[in-house]
Motif scaffolding. Structure first.
Motif, PDB file in Angstrom:
ATOM      1  N   GLU A  14      -5.418  -5.189  -2.095  1.00 16.77           N
ATOM      2  CA  GLU A  14      -5.490  -3.820  -2.624  1.00 16.77           C
ATOM      3  C   GLU A  14      -4.423  -2.928  -1.990  1.00 16.77           C
ATOM      4  N   ILE A  15      -4.204  -3.093  -0.699  1.00 16.62           N
ATOM      5  CA  ILE A  15      -3.167  -2.315  -0.007  1.00 16.62           C
ATOM      6  C   ILE A  15      -1.795  -2.680  -0.556  1.00 16.62           C
ATOM      7  N   ARG A  16      -1.555  -3.988  -0.707  1.00 22.35           N
ATOM      8  CA  ARG A  16      -0.253  -4.426  -1.218  1.00 22.35           C
ATOM      9  C   ARG A  16      -0.013  -3.863  -2.620  1.00 22.35           C
ATOM     10  N   ASN A  17      -1.043  -3.914  -3.467  1.00 23.97           N
ATOM     11  CA  ASN A  17      -0.892  -3.424  -4.847  1.00 23.97           C
ATOM     12  C   ASN A  17      -0.604  -1.928  -4.876  1.00 23.97           C
ATOM     13  N   LEU A  18      -1.323  -1.169  -4.033  1.00 25.43           N
ATOM     14  CA  LEU A  18      -1.131   0.277  -4.005  1.00 25.43           C
ATOM     15  C   LEU A  18       0.298   0.633  -3.584  1.00 25.43           C
ATOM     16  N   ILE A  19       0.746   0.041  -2.486  1.00 28.62           N
ATOM     17  CA  ILE A  19       2.090   0.350  -1.992  1.00 28.62           C
ATOM     18  C   ILE A  19       3.149  -0.115  -2.985  1.00 28.62           C
ATOM     19  N   SER A  20       2.912  -1.275  -3.563  1.00 25.93           N
ATOM     20  CA  SER A  20       3.872  -1.831  -4.527  1.00 25.93           C
ATOM     21  C   SER A  20       4.094  -0.889  -5.707  1.00 25.93           C
ATOM     22  N   ILE A  21       3.030  -0.282  -6.197  1.00 23.73           N
ATOM     23  CA  ILE A  21       3.151   0.650  -7.335  1.00 23.73           C
ATOM     24  C   ILE A  21       4.070   1.818  -6.977  1.00 23.73           C
ATOM     25  N   TYR A  22       3.839   2.395  -5.814  1.00 29.60           N
ATOM     26  CA  TYR A  22       4.655   3.542  -5.396  1.00 29.60           C
ATOM     27  C   TYR A  22       6.112   3.135  -5.159  1.00 29.60           C
ATOM     28  N   LEU A  23       6.316   1.974  -4.529  1.00 29.77           N
ATOM     29  CA  LEU A  23       7.681   1.511  -4.268  1.00 29.77           C
ATOM     30  C   LEU A  23       8.442   1.258  -5.569  1.00 29.77           C
ATOM     31  N   LYS A  24       7.798   0.581  -6.506  1.00 32.78           N
ATOM     32  CA  LYS A  24       8.462   0.268  -7.776  1.00 32.78           C
ATOM     33  C   LYS A  24       8.773   1.542  -8.563  1.00 32.78           C
ATOM     34  N   ASN A  25       7.879   2.518  -8.473  1.00 30.24           N
ATOM     35  CA  ASN A  25       8.142   3.796  -9.142  1.00 30.24           C
ATOM     36  C   ASN A  25       9.368   4.501  -8.559  1.00 30.24           C
ATOM     37  N   SER A  95       7.013  -3.414  20.623  1.00 32.80           N
ATOM     38  CA  SER A  95       7.292  -4.776  20.146  1.00 32.80           C
ATOM     39  C   SER A  95       8.498  -4.826  19.219  1.00 32.80           C
ATOM     40  N   GLY A  96       9.050  -3.660  18.856  1.00 32.38           N
ATOM     41  CA  GLY A  96      10.280  -3.645  18.071  1.00 32.38           C
ATOM     42  C   GLY A  96      10.217  -2.913  16.751  1.00 32.38           C
ATOM     43  N   ALA A  97       9.078  -2.279  16.444  1.00 35.21           N
ATOM     44  CA  ALA A  97       8.966  -1.536  15.188  1.00 35.21           C
ATOM     45  C   ALA A  97       9.586  -0.152  15.330  1.00 35.21           C
ATOM     46  N   GLU A  98      10.011   0.415  14.199  1.00 31.54           N
ATOM     47  CA  GLU A  98      10.593   1.756  14.192  1.00 31.54           C
ATOM     48  C   GLU A  98       9.548   2.849  13.969  1.00 31.54           C
ATOM     49  N   ASP A  99       8.444   2.505  13.318  1.00 33.18           N
ATOM     50  CA  ASP A  99       7.454   3.529  12.996  1.00 33.18           C
ATOM     51  C   ASP A  99       6.079   2.886  12.910  1.00 33.18           C
ATOM     52  N   TYR A 100       5.042   3.724  12.949  1.00 30.07           N
ATOM     53  CA  TYR A 100       3.658   3.252  12.986  1.00 30.07           C
ATOM     54  C   TYR A 100       2.833   4.206  12.127  1.00 30.07           C
ATOM     55  N   VAL A 101       2.249   3.690  11.059  1.00 28.38           N
ATOM     56  CA  VAL A 101       1.463   4.505  10.129  1.00 28.38           C
ATOM     57  C   VAL A 101       0.022   4.020  10.155  1.00 28.38           C
ATOM     58  N   THR A 102      -0.905   4.952  10.357  1.00 26.77           N
ATOM     59  CA  THR A 102      -2.304   4.561  10.443  1.00 26.77           C
ATOM     60  C   THR A 102      -2.976   4.604   9.071  1.00 26.77           C
ATOM     61  N   LYS A 103      -3.910   3.667   8.874  1.00 21.87           N
ATOM     62  CA  LYS A 103      -4.722   3.618   7.657  1.00 21.87           C
ATOM     63  C   LYS A 103      -5.986   4.442   7.858  1.00 21.87           C
ATOM     64  N   PRO A 104      -6.466   5.116   6.825  1.00 19.45           N
ATOM     65  CA  PRO A 104      -5.863   5.246   5.495  1.00 19.45           C
ATOM     66  C   PRO A 104      -4.670   6.196   5.556  1.00 19.45           C
ATOM     67  N   PHE A 105      -3.652   5.945   4.734  1.00 18.12           N
ATOM     68  CA  PHE A 105      -2.446   6.747   4.781  1.00 18.12           C
ATOM     69  C   PHE A 105      -2.207   7.430   3.433  1.00 18.12           C
ATOM     70  N   ASN A 106      -1.411   8.461   3.471  1.00 23.23           N
ATOM     71  CA  ASN A 106      -0.986   9.145   2.252  1.00 23.23           C
ATOM     72  C   ASN A 106       0.221   8.388   1.700  1.00 23.23           C
ATOM     73  N   PRO A 107       0.123   7.796   0.505  1.00 27.55           N
ATOM     74  CA  PRO A 107       1.245   7.015  -0.034  1.00 27.55           C
ATOM     75  C   PRO A 107       2.553   7.791  -0.110  1.00 27.55           C
ATOM     76  N   LEU A 108       2.483   9.073  -0.397  1.00 25.41           N
ATOM     77  CA  LEU A 108       3.700   9.885  -0.490  1.00 25.41           C
ATOM     78  C   LEU A 108       4.351  10.045   0.889  1.00 25.41           C
ATOM     79  N   GLU A 109       3.511  10.185   1.914  1.00 30.82           N
ATOM     80  CA  GLU A 109       4.058  10.258   3.277  1.00 30.82           C
ATOM     81  C   GLU A 109       4.699   8.929   3.659  1.00 30.82           C
ATOM     82  N   LEU A 110       4.051   7.827   3.283  1.00 28.53           N
ATOM     83  CA  LEU A 110       4.608   6.508   3.580  1.00 28.53           C
ATOM     84  C   LEU A 110       5.966   6.345   2.893  1.00 28.53           C
ATOM     85  N   MET A 111       6.081   6.778   1.628  1.00 27.67           N
ATOM     86  CA  MET A 111       7.364   6.685   0.923  1.00 27.67           C
ATOM     87  C   MET A 111       8.442   7.497   1.649  1.00 27.67           C
TER      88      MET A 111
END
Length: 228
Positions: A14-25, A95-111
């Motif tokens: 479900e998370i993958r599908n949600l993010i995928s929709i916003y990314l593809k848009n 560990s080498g990441a650039e950013d850290y987003v906590t769930k649940p997140f706002n998809p627009l903020e993630l974009m």
């Protein structure tokens, strides 16, 4: 940004599908993986510009996956996690990441964060591509790949050690004071009692000089500073 590819690594479809929709848009190409092992296989086959990486996954978790990815790849990594404690975020970023987003997140903020990380990454890449290989004698420093060779031997430097050596090689013959080196590499004010630069110079010499007591690549100008 339309040509950029984002890899989503999360065991929750479900998370993958949600993010995928916003990314593809937004015009991104999207790749998906349900675990870290699948993600590693994808990275071997596909060019990926940014990774969204879940922390809590079965098998190899996100932190372990990030450490493995960082051994070969340098694209931005943004962690996704239900863990909200500051130490969890610090651990993730260490560990080498650039950013850290906590769930649940706002998809627009993630974009917005994805766009910001990609913009920063490619600005740095363009700047690095304008540089060149720095050489002195048998020493060869590649600023693009951040690799150092003395003869045929690859020498591992810490990021600060590498930056100090690159600064001196980029300006051969120019003498830099300890203060100038510190403020150029650390990007913060220097304090006279700080011996950080001298400690780093000593460690660099131990790694690159045949005789650290009679250095060739980093020379001391007594009372002034250092030069290459």
């Amino acid at each position: 940004m339309s040509e950029k590819t984002v890899l989503i690594v999360d065991d929750e479809i479900e998370i993958r599908n949600l993010i995928s929709i916003y990314l593809k848009n937004e015009g991104y190409e999207v790749l998906e993986a349900s675990d870290a092992l699948i993600a590693m296989d994808i990275l071997k086959e596909k060019k990926v510009d940014l990774i969204l990486l879940d922390v809590m996954m079965p098998g190899v978790n996100g932190i372990e996956a990030c450490l493995k990815i960082r051994q070969k790849y340098h694209m931005p990594i943004i962690f996704l996690s239900a863990k909200t404690e500051d130490m969890d975020k610090i651990h993730g970023l260490a560990s080498g990441a650039e950013d850290y987003v906590t769930k649940p997140f706002n998809p627009l903020e993630l974009m917005a964060r994805i766009k910001s990380q990609l913009r920063r990454y490619y600005m740095i890449s363009e700047r690095e591509n304008s540089t060149h290989i720095l050489q002195k004698g048998d020493l060869k420093l590649d600023e693009n790949l951040r690799q150092l060779f003395v003869g045929n031997r690859e020498v591992r430097l810490t990021p600060k050690e590498f930056d100090i050596l690159a600064l001196l090689l980029r300006n051969k013959g120019q003498v830099f004071s300890i203060e100038q080196i510190y403020e150029s590499v650390w990007n913060e004010p220097f304090y006279k009692s700080d011996n950080t630069v001298m400690v780093h110079i000593t460690k660099i010499r131990d790694k690159i000089e045949e005789n650290p007591k009679r250095p060739i690549y980093i020379q001391t100008v007594w009372g002034v500073g250092y030069k290459s």
